[in-house]
Design a protein around this motif. Structure first.
Motif, PDB file in Angstrom:
ATOM      1  N   GLU A  25      -8.427 -14.794   7.153  1.00  0.00           N
ATOM      2  CA  GLU A  25      -8.198 -13.770   8.171  1.00  0.00           C
ATOM      3  C   GLU A  25      -7.180 -12.739   7.674  1.00  0.00           C
ATOM      4  O   GLU A  25      -7.336 -11.532   7.893  1.00  0.00           O
ATOM      5  N   THR A  26      -6.132 -13.211   7.002  1.00  0.00           N
ATOM      6  CA  THR A  26      -5.105 -12.314   6.475  1.00  0.00           C
ATOM      7  C   THR A  26      -5.701 -11.363   5.441  1.00  0.00           C
ATOM      8  O   THR A  26      -5.398 -10.166   5.435  1.00  0.00           O
ATOM      9  N   ALA A  27      -6.541 -11.879   4.566  1.00  0.00           N
ATOM     10  CA  ALA A  27      -7.181 -11.029   3.558  1.00  0.00           C
ATOM     11  C   ALA A  27      -8.051  -9.975   4.231  1.00  0.00           C
ATOM     12  O   ALA A  27      -8.036  -8.800   3.827  1.00  0.00           O
ATOM     13  N   GLU A  28      -8.796 -10.358   5.247  1.00  0.00           N
ATOM     14  CA  GLU A  28      -9.641  -9.412   5.972  1.00  0.00           C
ATOM     15  C   GLU A  28      -8.781  -8.350   6.659  1.00  0.00           C
ATOM     16  O   GLU A  28      -9.107  -7.158   6.615  1.00  0.00           O
ATOM     17  N   LEU A  29      -7.685  -8.757   7.278  1.00  0.00           N
ATOM     18  CA  LEU A  29      -6.789  -7.789   7.931  1.00  0.00           C
ATOM     19  C   LEU A  29      -6.152  -6.844   6.911  1.00  0.00           C
ATOM     20  O   LEU A  29      -5.971  -5.659   7.195  1.00  0.00           O
ATOM     21  N   ALA A  30      -5.814  -7.339   5.728  1.00  0.00           N
ATOM     22  CA  ALA A  30      -5.238  -6.481   4.692  1.00  0.00           C
ATOM     23  C   ALA A  30      -6.242  -5.411   4.274  1.00  0.00           C
ATOM     24  O   ALA A  30      -5.868  -4.248   4.081  1.00  0.00           O
ATOM     25  N   ILE A  31      -7.497  -5.788   4.148  1.00  0.00           N
ATOM     26  CA  ILE A  31      -8.544  -4.818   3.791  1.00  0.00           C
ATOM     27  C   ILE A  31      -8.681  -3.777   4.895  1.00  0.00           C
ATOM     28  O   ILE A  31      -8.736  -2.577   4.634  1.00  0.00           O
ATOM     29  N   ARG A  32      -8.722  -4.239   6.143  1.00  0.00           N
ATOM     30  CA  ARG A  32      -8.854  -3.307   7.268  1.00  0.00           C
ATOM     31  C   ARG A  32      -7.649  -2.383   7.364  1.00  0.00           C
ATOM     32  O   ARG A  32      -7.785  -1.198   7.675  1.00  0.00           O
ATOM     33  N   LEU A  33      -6.444  -2.915   7.100  1.00  0.00           N
ATOM     34  CA  LEU A  33      -5.234  -2.096   7.133  1.00  0.00           C
ATOM     35  C   LEU A  33      -5.295  -1.009   6.066  1.00  0.00           C
ATOM     36  O   LEU A  33      -4.961   0.146   6.339  1.00  0.00           O
ATOM     37  N   GLU A  34      -5.714  -1.347   4.855  1.00  0.00           N
ATOM     38  CA  GLU A  34      -5.815  -0.353   3.783  1.00  0.00           C
ATOM     39  C   GLU A  34      -6.823   0.731   4.151  1.00  0.00           C
ATOM     40  O   GLU A  34      -6.581   1.922   3.927  1.00  0.00           O
ATOM     41  N   GLU A  35      -7.949   0.344   4.736  1.00  0.00           N
ATOM     42  CA  GLU A  35      -8.948   1.333   5.161  1.00  0.00           C
ATOM     43  C   GLU A  35      -8.370   2.250   6.238  1.00  0.00           C
ATOM     44  O   GLU A  35      -8.581   3.470   6.208  1.00  0.00           O
ATOM     45  N   ARG A  37      -5.205   2.992   6.677  1.00  0.00           N
ATOM     46  CA  ARG A  37      -4.214   3.870   6.040  1.00  0.00           C
ATOM     47  C   ARG A  37      -4.897   5.012   5.298  1.00  0.00           C
ATOM     48  O   ARG A  37      -4.411   6.146   5.313  1.00  0.00           O
ATOM     49  N   GLU A  38      -6.009   4.731   4.645  1.00  0.00           N
ATOM     50  CA  GLU A  38      -6.740   5.784   3.948  1.00  0.00           C
ATOM     51  C   GLU A  38      -7.294   6.794   4.941  1.00  0.00           C
ATOM     52  O   GLU A  38      -7.242   8.006   4.702  1.00  0.00           O
ATOM     53  N   ASP A  39      -7.831   6.311   6.073  1.00  0.00           N
ATOM     54  CA  ASP A  39      -8.320   7.219   7.118  1.00  0.00           C
ATOM     55  C   ASP A  39      -7.186   8.092   7.632  1.00  0.00           C
ATOM     56  O   ASP A  39      -7.357   9.308   7.814  1.00  0.00           O
ATOM     57  N   LEU A  40      -6.037   7.489   7.879  1.00  0.00           N
ATOM     58  CA  LEU A  40      -4.878   8.244   8.358  1.00  0.00           C
ATOM     59  C   LEU A  40      -4.469   9.307   7.350  1.00  0.00           C
ATOM     60  O   LEU A  40      -4.217  10.457   7.713  1.00  0.00           O
ATOM     61  N   SER A  41      -4.429   8.944   6.082  1.00  0.00           N
ATOM     62  CA  SER A  41      -4.054   9.893   5.038  1.00  0.00           C
ATOM     63  C   SER A  41      -5.017  11.075   5.006  1.00  0.00           C
ATOM     64  O   SER A  41      -4.594  12.235   4.921  1.00  0.00           O
ATOM     65  N   ARG A  42      -6.325  10.797   5.070  1.00  0.00           N
ATOM     66  CA  ARG A  42      -7.312  11.887   5.063  1.00  0.00           C
ATOM     67  C   ARG A  42      -7.138  12.781   6.289  1.00  0.00           C
ATOM     68  O   ARG A  42      -7.230  14.008   6.181  1.00  0.00           O
ATOM     69  N   LEU A  43      -6.877  12.197   7.452  1.00  0.00           N
ATOM     70  CA  LEU A  43      -6.681  12.998   8.659  1.00  0.00           C
ATOM     71  C   LEU A  43      -5.423  13.855   8.565  1.00  0.00           C
ATOM     72  O   LEU A  43      -5.424  15.015   9.008  1.00  0.00           O
ATOM     73  N   THR A 132      -0.922   1.978  -4.247  1.00  0.00           N
ATOM     74  CA  THR A 132      -2.242   2.159  -4.846  1.00  0.00           C
ATOM     75  C   THR A 132      -2.184   3.394  -5.735  1.00  0.00           C
ATOM     76  O   THR A 132      -1.305   4.244  -5.591  1.00  0.00           O
ATOM     77  N   THR A 133      -3.132   3.470  -6.646  1.00  0.00           N
ATOM     78  CA  THR A 133      -3.161   4.590  -7.582  1.00  0.00           C
ATOM     79  C   THR A 133      -3.208   5.924  -6.847  1.00  0.00           C
ATOM     80  O   THR A 133      -2.507   6.872  -7.212  1.00  0.00           O
ATOM     81  N   GLY A 134      -4.006   6.014  -5.796  1.00  0.00           N
ATOM     82  CA  GLY A 134      -4.133   7.263  -5.049  1.00  0.00           C
ATOM     83  C   GLY A 134      -2.825   7.696  -4.415  1.00  0.00           C
ATOM     84  O   GLY A 134      -2.464   8.875  -4.439  1.00  0.00           O
ATOM     85  N   LYS A 135      -2.097   6.747  -3.833  1.00  0.00           N
ATOM     86  CA  LYS A 135      -0.816   7.075  -3.187  1.00  0.00           C
ATOM     87  C   LYS A 135       0.225   7.484  -4.231  1.00  0.00           C
ATOM     88  O   LYS A 135       1.012   8.394  -4.016  1.00  0.00           O
ATOM     89  N   ILE A 136       0.208   6.805  -5.385  1.00  0.00           N
ATOM     90  CA  ILE A 136       1.160   7.145  -6.447  1.00  0.00           C
ATOM     91  C   ILE A 136       0.880   8.548  -6.973  1.00  0.00           C
ATOM     92  O   ILE A 136       1.795   9.355  -7.143  1.00  0.00           O
ATOM     93  N   GLU A 137      -0.388   8.861  -7.205  1.00  0.00           N
ATOM     94  CA  GLU A 137      -0.739  10.192  -7.716  1.00  0.00           C
ATOM     95  C   GLU A 137      -0.427  11.280  -6.688  1.00  0.00           C
ATOM     96  O   GLU A 137       0.039  12.359  -7.037  1.00  0.00           O
ATOM     97  N   GLY A 138      -0.690  11.000  -5.412  1.00  0.00           N
ATOM     98  CA  GLY A 138      -0.352  11.968  -4.365  1.00  0.00           C
ATOM     99  C   GLY A 138       1.144  12.220  -4.296  1.00  0.00           C
ATOM    100  O   GLY A 138       1.594  13.362  -4.154  1.00  0.00           O
TER     101      GLY A 138
END
Length: 175
Positions: A25-35, A37-43, A132-138
């Motif tokens: 469950e924790t692994a699934e929540l971590a994946i959902r959290l990352e998704e 965060r990516e949605d938030l960043s794009r918005l 993540t690589t994307g956050k570091i590059e940003g």
């Protein structure tokens, strides 16, 4: 009748299964959290871009005359291309960090609080973002923008410090 060691083994097996279920469950929540965060960043990026475009359009509508006082023709632009809202103003004497957008202000404050130069990969976790690589590059892009505008210095490639601006800040032991 069940012996005590058998009962303990059964309970241990049940506890192990529960731990494994919770880890899944924790692994699934971590994946959902990352998704999320990516949605938030794009918005956030979309909102900033839209605000910039609207500001440019608003500036073009409120100043229909060029410097000579004439109205530009339909195929002419009232403002030159590339001119718009500058989110990170160039540093100058008397300018405070509060004029920067929140993300940039946080970065400058993190760099200011650091005992020495920081790299982008060290700044990212201190801003609360995943490394993540994307956050570091940003973040590296933001650091470079702050460098270009005079807010930061780059002592060595990729090593950022607070800019040495103003009287006495460029000398060691200036006090």
């Amino acid at each position: 009748m069940v012996s005590l060691p058998e009962e303990l083994q059964a309970r241990e097996a049940a506890a192990r299964r529960r731990v494994e279920e919770l880890q899944a469950e924790t692994a699934e929540l971590a994946i959902r959290l990352e998704e999320a965060r990516e949605d938030l960043s794009r918005l956030e990026i979309t909102r900033e871009t839209v605000a910039q475009v609207l500001a440019e359009l608003s500036a073009a509508e409120t100043e229909p005359h060029d410097a000579t006082g004439r109205v530009p023709e339909a195929n002419e632009s009232a403002t030159p291309h590339g001119v718009g809202v500058m989110m990170v103003p160039p540093w100058r004497e008397g300018l405070v960090v509060a004029v920067l957008p929140d993300v940039y202000r946080d970065i400058v404050e993190i760099i200011a609080d650091a005992p020495g130069p920081l790299q982008a990969k060290q700044v990212v976790p201190r801003t609360g973002l995943p490394t993540t690589t994307g956050k570091i590059e940003g973040t590296r892009g933001k650091l470079k923008r702050l460098l270009e505008r005079g807010w930061l210095d780059e002592d060595a490639p990729g090593q950022f410090t607070l800019a040495r601006q103003g009287p006495g800040r460029d000398r060691v032991n200036s006090q």
